[in-house]
Design a protein around this motif. Structure first.
Motif, PDB file in Angstrom:
ATOM      1  N   GLU A 245       0.562  -1.239   0.273  1.00 15.09           N
ATOM      2  CA  GLU A 245      -0.305  -0.022   0.444  1.00 15.09           C
ATOM      3  C   GLU A 245       1.165   1.580  -0.076  1.00 15.09           C
ATOM      4  O   GLU A 245       0.226   2.387  -0.661  1.00 15.09           O
ATOM      5  CB  GLU A 245      -0.537   0.043   1.353  1.00 15.09           C
ATOM      6  CG  GLU A 245      -2.488  -1.058   1.020  1.00 15.09           C
ATOM      7  CD  GLU A 245      -2.029  -2.117   1.120  1.00 15.09           C
ATOM      8  OE1 GLU A 245      -1.065  -3.069   1.347  1.00 15.09           O
ATOM      9  OE2 GLU A 245      -2.204  -3.535   0.487  1.00 15.09           O
ATOM     10  N   ASP A 246       2.059   1.304   0.909  1.00 12.98           N
ATOM     11  CA  ASP A 246       2.416   2.174   0.717  1.00 12.98           C
ATOM     12  C   ASP A 246       3.244   2.605  -0.140  1.00 12.98           C
ATOM     13  O   ASP A 246       3.908   3.813  -1.605  1.00 12.98           O
ATOM     14  CB  ASP A 246       4.057   2.292   1.510  1.00 12.98           C
ATOM     15  CG  ASP A 246       3.353   2.195   2.967  1.00 12.98           C
ATOM     16  OD1 ASP A 246       3.339   3.068   3.539  1.00 12.98           O
ATOM     17  OD2 ASP A 246       3.901   1.296   4.061  1.00 12.98           O
ATOM     18  N   VAL A 247       3.890   1.266  -1.173  1.00 10.77           N
ATOM     19  CA  VAL A 247       4.588   1.632  -2.771  1.00 10.77           C
ATOM     20  C   VAL A 247       3.026   2.201  -3.597  1.00 10.77           C
ATOM     21  O   VAL A 247       3.525   2.765  -4.446  1.00 10.77           O
ATOM     22  CB  VAL A 247       4.806   0.105  -3.295  1.00 10.77           C
ATOM     23  CG1 VAL A 247       4.990   0.032  -4.976  1.00 10.77           C
ATOM     24  CG2 VAL A 247       5.978  -0.743  -2.704  1.00 10.77           C
ATOM     25  N   ALA A 248       2.030   1.770  -3.261  1.00 13.32           N
ATOM     26  CA  ALA A 248       0.803   2.138  -4.283  1.00 13.32           C
ATOM     27  C   ALA A 248       1.000   3.544  -3.846  1.00 13.32           C
ATOM     28  O   ALA A 248       0.543   4.766  -4.802  1.00 13.32           O
ATOM     29  CB  ALA A 248      -0.214   1.864  -3.535  1.00 13.32           C
ATOM     30  N   TRP A 249       1.188   4.293  -2.422  1.00 12.21           N
ATOM     31  CA  TRP A 249       0.879   5.642  -2.405  1.00 12.21           C
ATOM     32  C   TRP A 249       2.259   6.528  -3.135  1.00 12.21           C
ATOM     33  O   TRP A 249       1.230   7.142  -3.724  1.00 12.21           O
ATOM     34  CB  TRP A 249       1.442   5.552  -0.550  1.00 12.21           C
ATOM     35  CG  TRP A 249       1.097   7.226  -0.323  1.00 12.21           C
ATOM     36  CD1 TRP A 249       0.438   7.817  -0.364  1.00 12.21           C
ATOM     37  CD2 TRP A 249       2.551   8.109  -0.107  1.00 12.21           C
ATOM     38  NE1 TRP A 249       0.862   9.680  -0.239  1.00 12.21           N
ATOM     39  CE2 TRP A 249       2.075   9.188   0.212  1.00 12.21           C
ATOM     40  CE3 TRP A 249       3.850   8.010  -0.776  1.00 12.21           C
ATOM     41  CZ2 TRP A 249       3.147  10.162   0.598  1.00 12.21           C
ATOM     42  CZ3 TRP A 249       4.837   8.727   0.362  1.00 12.21           C
ATOM     43  CH2 TRP A 249       4.334   9.997   0.048  1.00 12.21           C
ATOM     44  N   VAL A 260      10.881  -0.682  -8.265  1.00  9.66           N
ATOM     45  CA  VAL A 260      10.616  -1.743  -7.468  1.00  9.66           C
ATOM     46  C   VAL A 260      12.169  -2.740  -7.165  1.00  9.66           C
ATOM     47  O   VAL A 260      11.909  -2.886  -7.598  1.00  9.66           O
ATOM     48  CB  VAL A 260       9.224  -2.487  -7.199  1.00  9.66           C
ATOM     49  CG1 VAL A 260       9.817  -3.150  -5.931  1.00  9.66           C
ATOM     50  CG2 VAL A 260       8.203  -1.820  -7.395  1.00  9.66           C
ATOM     51  N   LYS A 261      12.551  -1.954  -6.560  1.00 10.43           N
ATOM     52  CA  LYS A 261      13.708  -2.942  -6.288  1.00 10.43           C
ATOM     53  C   LYS A 261      14.266  -3.458  -5.182  1.00 10.43           C
ATOM     54  O   LYS A 261      14.096  -3.389  -3.905  1.00 10.43           O
ATOM     55  CB  LYS A 261      15.398  -1.738  -6.378  1.00 10.43           C
ATOM     56  CG  LYS A 261      16.744  -1.850  -6.554  1.00 10.43           C
ATOM     57  CD  LYS A 261      17.534  -0.703  -6.375  1.00 10.43           C
ATOM     58  CE  LYS A 261      19.311  -1.184  -6.796  1.00 10.43           C
ATOM     59  NZ  LYS A 261      19.183  -2.059  -5.126  1.00 10.43           N
ATOM     60  N   LEU A 271       2.806  -8.310  -8.059  1.00 10.89           N
ATOM     61  CA  LEU A 271       2.639  -7.067  -6.683  1.00 10.89           C
ATOM     62  C   LEU A 271       2.928  -5.889  -7.391  1.00 10.89           C
ATOM     63  O   LEU A 271       2.108  -5.313  -6.829  1.00 10.89           O
ATOM     64  CB  LEU A 271       2.585  -7.952  -5.260  1.00 10.89           C
ATOM     65  CG  LEU A 271       2.381  -9.108  -4.437  1.00 10.89           C
ATOM     66  CD1 LEU A 271       2.441  -9.515  -3.564  1.00 10.89           C
ATOM     67  CD2 LEU A 271       0.114  -8.460  -4.881  1.00 10.89           C
ATOM     68  N   ALA A 272       4.004  -6.022  -7.314  1.00 12.20           N
ATOM     69  CA  ALA A 272       4.846  -4.906  -7.653  1.00 12.20           C
ATOM     70  C   ALA A 272       3.738  -3.959  -9.205  1.00 12.20           C
ATOM     71  O   ALA A 272       3.441  -2.861  -9.182  1.00 12.20           O
ATOM     72  CB  ALA A 272       5.783  -4.470  -8.083  1.00 12.20           C
ATOM     73  N   ALA A 273       4.228  -5.274  -9.824  1.00 10.46           N
ATOM     74  CA  ALA A 273       2.857  -4.267 -11.206  1.00 10.46           C
ATOM     75  C   ALA A 273       1.867  -4.072 -10.920  1.00 10.46           C
ATOM     76  O   ALA A 273       1.002  -3.140 -11.144  1.00 10.46           O
ATOM     77  CB  ALA A 273       3.302  -5.772 -12.200  1.00 10.46           C
ATOM     78  N   SER A 274       1.115  -4.500 -10.138  1.00  4.76           N
ATOM     79  CA  SER A 274      -0.905  -4.342  -9.469  1.00  4.76           C
ATOM     80  C   SER A 274      -0.272  -3.530  -8.608  1.00  4.76           C
ATOM     81  O   SER A 274      -1.905  -3.094  -8.461  1.00  4.76           O
ATOM     82  CB  SER A 274      -0.900  -5.596  -8.559  1.00  4.76           C
ATOM     83  OG  SER A 274      -0.775  -6.035  -8.125  1.00  4.76           O
ATOM     84  N   HIS A 275       0.827  -2.560  -8.277  1.00  2.00           N
ATOM     85  CA  HIS A 275       0.251  -1.459  -7.384  1.00  2.00           C
ATOM     86  C   HIS A 275       1.627  -0.596  -7.724  1.00  2.00           C
ATOM     87  O   HIS A 275       1.384   0.813  -7.423  1.00  2.00           O
ATOM     88  CB  HIS A 275       1.012  -2.127  -5.728  1.00  2.00           C
ATOM     89  CG  HIS A 275       0.420  -2.697  -4.874  1.00  2.00           C
ATOM     90  ND1 HIS A 275       0.721  -4.137  -5.048  1.00  2.00           N
ATOM     91  CD2 HIS A 275      -0.471  -2.402  -4.240  1.00  2.00           C
ATOM     92  CE1 HIS A 275      -0.786  -4.424  -4.078  1.00  2.00           C
ATOM     93  NE2 HIS A 275      -1.151  -3.803  -3.721  1.00  2.00           N
ATOM     94  N   GLY A 276       1.299  -0.807  -9.494  1.00  2.00           N
ATOM     95  CA  GLY A 276       1.983   0.588  -9.654  1.00  2.00           C
ATOM     96  C   GLY A 276       2.744   0.730 -10.568  1.00  2.00           C
ATOM     97  O   GLY A 276       3.752   1.968 -11.207  1.00  2.00           O
ATOM     98  N   ALA A 305       9.608 -13.609 -17.116  1.00  2.00           N
ATOM     99  CA  ALA A 305       9.026 -14.635 -17.620  1.00  2.00           C
ATOM    100  C   ALA A 305       6.954 -13.537 -16.902  1.00  2.00           C
ATOM    101  O   ALA A 305       6.043 -13.656 -17.211  1.00  2.00           O
ATOM    102  CB  ALA A 305       8.512 -15.881 -17.428  1.00  2.00           C
ATOM    103  N   ALA A 306       7.030 -13.428 -15.289  1.00  2.00           N
ATOM    104  CA  ALA A 306       6.398 -13.168 -14.902  1.00  2.00           C
ATOM    105  C   ALA A 306       5.738 -11.136 -14.437  1.00  2.00           C
ATOM    106  O   ALA A 306       4.552 -10.910 -14.579  1.00  2.00           O
ATOM    107  CB  ALA A 306       6.317 -13.318 -13.338  1.00  2.00           C
ATOM    108  N   ALA A 307       6.730 -10.383 -15.446  1.00  2.00           N
ATOM    109  CA  ALA A 307       6.633  -9.357 -15.737  1.00  2.00           C
ATOM    110  C   ALA A 307       5.957  -8.477 -16.747  1.00  2.00           C
ATOM    111  O   ALA A 307       4.867  -7.521 -16.683  1.00  2.00           O
ATOM    112  CB  ALA A 307       7.985  -8.493 -15.722  1.00  2.00           C
TER     113      ALA A 307
END
Length: 389
Positions: A245-249, A260-261, A271-276, A305-307
Motif C-alpha cells: 500500500e505504501d508502494v501504491a501511495w 521497485v528494487k 504484486l509490484a506491477a499491480s501496485h503501480g 516471465a512474470a513481468a
C-alpha cells in the motif's frame, strides 16, 4: 593516480584490476564496507558463482559485423544496456564521488541512479550532470520525508523513481560490526593505524573533508548537524512496516516511471506491477542484506516471465561484459552496476569510474560480436545455457 592515461592497458584491462587498485588505496575498514556482505557472505559468493554456471551459445557466420548496444528505457535512448546503480556513502572513498559517478555516466551515455544515502545532494548531482538520472528512495522517515525528497527530485529533473524494498531491516554485515562501522567511523587505535598506513586516502579524503554527511537528509535535522548525527538518523528511520500500500501511495505521488528494487520472485513481480510499478530490479542488495538468498541471475528468468512485458532490470555481482550479456539473454532489459564503478572511483576518482564503464562497454560489444548478434534486442534464451551438473 588520477590521470586517465594511466588507467589504460596494460595497467588496467578489467574490473578486477580496478578492484585491486581500490583495495590498495583504501584503509581496511573502508574496503570492508565496500566489499563485504551479510553474515557468512553466502549470497555474495552465489552472485558471482552463478555467472560461471551459465555458458554462452554463439551463432557462427551471421554477417553481423557491427553492433548497436543501445537500449530504450522509459522512452529514453541509452548508449549501453547498463547503468550505474544507487549506492550510498560514496564520499567515504573520495570526496564528491557521487558527482564523479554521475559525470562518468553522462559521458558514457548511460543513466545514473542517485541514492537517498548519497553524500552529494539531489540538486548538486543534477547540476553536475545533464545525463539521465534516477532517484532511489529508501523508506526512511515516513511519508513526510518521502514527499519532500520526491518533490526535490522532480524539481531537479530526475526522470524516474526507484524505491528499494529489500533492506527494511538492516543486514548483519559482520565486517562492519567488527570495525564498529555504522555509516560512520568510530576511531580505535587499530583504525587510526589502518588509516595512517594509507596516506593517499587520508590526504585526499579524510583531511580534505572528514566523515561525509548524508546531505539529502540534512534538512530533516537541526542546522549544522554533523555526519554522525545524520548517520544515526538513517539507522533510526528504517520502516519494517513498509507495505505494498505504501508502494501504491508512492505511485500516486510520482508522475514519472516507478521502479521497485529488491524483487526476487514471480509473485512479488506481479504484486509490484499491480501496485503501480513500471519496472522491477531483480536484486539481493549485492549480498549485503539477507544472507542465504539465491543469485539474482538464477531468479531472473522467472521474474522476466512474470513481468508481462514490464522492463526487468537486474543487479548484484556484475564484473564482466559477458555477465551483462548473460543477463540480457535471460530476459533483463538492462543491468545496474554497483561495486564495479565504485572500484573505479575508489581507485582513481572520475577517471576510474569512466574506465570501469569503458571496460564494460568494450567487453559487452566484443561478446555480442562473438555471439553473432548485432543488437541487444537480438539476444535471447537461445544464446545461453546451464552447464551440466
Amino acid at each position: 593516480m588520477h590521470s586517465h592515461r594511466k588507467l589504460q592497458p596494460p595497467s588496467v584491462v578489467n574490473i578486477e584490476d580496478l578492484r585491486r587498485l581500490a583495495k590498495r588505496r583504501l584503509p581496511q575498514v573502508i574496503w570492508d564496507y565496500l566489499e563485504g556482505g551479510a553474515e557468512d557472505e553466502v549470497t555474495l559468493r552465489r552472485n558471482r558463482a552463478a555467472f560461471d554456471r551459465y555458458h554462452l551459445l554463439p551463432r557462427m557466420v551471421t554477417g553481423k559485423g557491427s553492433r548497436d548496444l543501445s537500449i530504450t528505457l522509459f522512452g529514453q535512448r541509452l548508449a549501453a544496456p547498463f547503468m550505474i546503480g544507487p549506492t550510498g556513502l560514496n564520499g567515504i572513498y573520495v570526496p564528491d564521488a557521487d558527482l564523479m559517478l554521475a559525470r562518468a555516466a553522462a559521458a558514457a551515455g548511460v543513466a545514473f541512479s542517485l541514492s537517498a544515502g548519497s553524500n552529494n545532494d539531489i540538486e548538486a548531482v543534477a547540476r553536475a550532470s545533464a545525463g539521465p538520472k534516477f532517484f532511489q528512495l529508501y523508506p526512511w522517515g515516513g511519508r513526510e520525508v518521502a514527499t519532500r525528497l520526491l518533490a526535490r527530485a522532480h524539481t531537479a529533473g530526475y526522470c524516474a523513481l526507484m524505491v528499494t524494498v529489500d533492506s527494511l531491516i538492516p543486514g548483519n554485515r559482520e565486517r562492519d560490526v567488527r570495525n564498529r562501522f555504522a555509516h560512520a567511523l568510530h576511531f580505535s587505535p587499530r583504525i587510526v593505524w589502518d588509516a595512517a598506513t594509507h596516506p593517499r586516502w587520508v590526504v585526499s579524503t579524510w583531511f580534505a573533508r572528514g566523515m561525509p554527511r548524508f546531505e539529502n537528509l540534512a534538512e530533516f535535522l537541526p542546522p549544522g548537524s554533523d555526519a554522525y548525527a545524520l548517520a544515526a538518523y538513517t539507522r533510526a528511520q528504517r520502516n519494517p512496516f513498509y507495505s505494498w500500500e505504501d508502494v501504491a501511495w508512492l505511485r500516486s505521488q510520482w508522475a514519472g516511471p516507478l521502479v521497485v528494487k529488491g524483487i526476487l520472485t514471480a509473485d512479488d513481480t506481479r504484486l509490484a506491477a499491480s501496485h503501480g510499478a513500471d519496472a522491477v530490479v531483480v536484486s539481493n542488495h549485492g549480498g549485503r542484506s539477507l544472507d542465504g538468498l539465491p543469485a539474482t541471475l538464477d531468479m531472473l528468468p522467472s521474474v522476466a516471465a512474470a513481468a508481462g512485458g514490464m522492463p526487468v532490470l537486474v543487479d548484484s555481482g556484475f564484473r564482466r561484459g559477458s555477465d551483462i550479456v548473460k543477463a540480457l539473454a535471460l530476459g533483463a532489459r538492462g543491468v545496474l552496476l554497483g561495486r564495479a564503478p565504485l572500484y573505479g572511483v575508489a581507485a582513481a576518482g572520475e577517471a576510474g569510474a569512466s574506465r570501469a564503464l569503458e571496460i564494460l562497454l568494450q567487453e559487452t560489444d566484443r561478446v555480442m560480436g562473438l555471439l553473432g548478434v548485432d543488437s541487444v534486442d537480438a539476444l535471447g534464451h537461445q544464446h545461453v545455457g546451464l552447464q551440466p551438473a
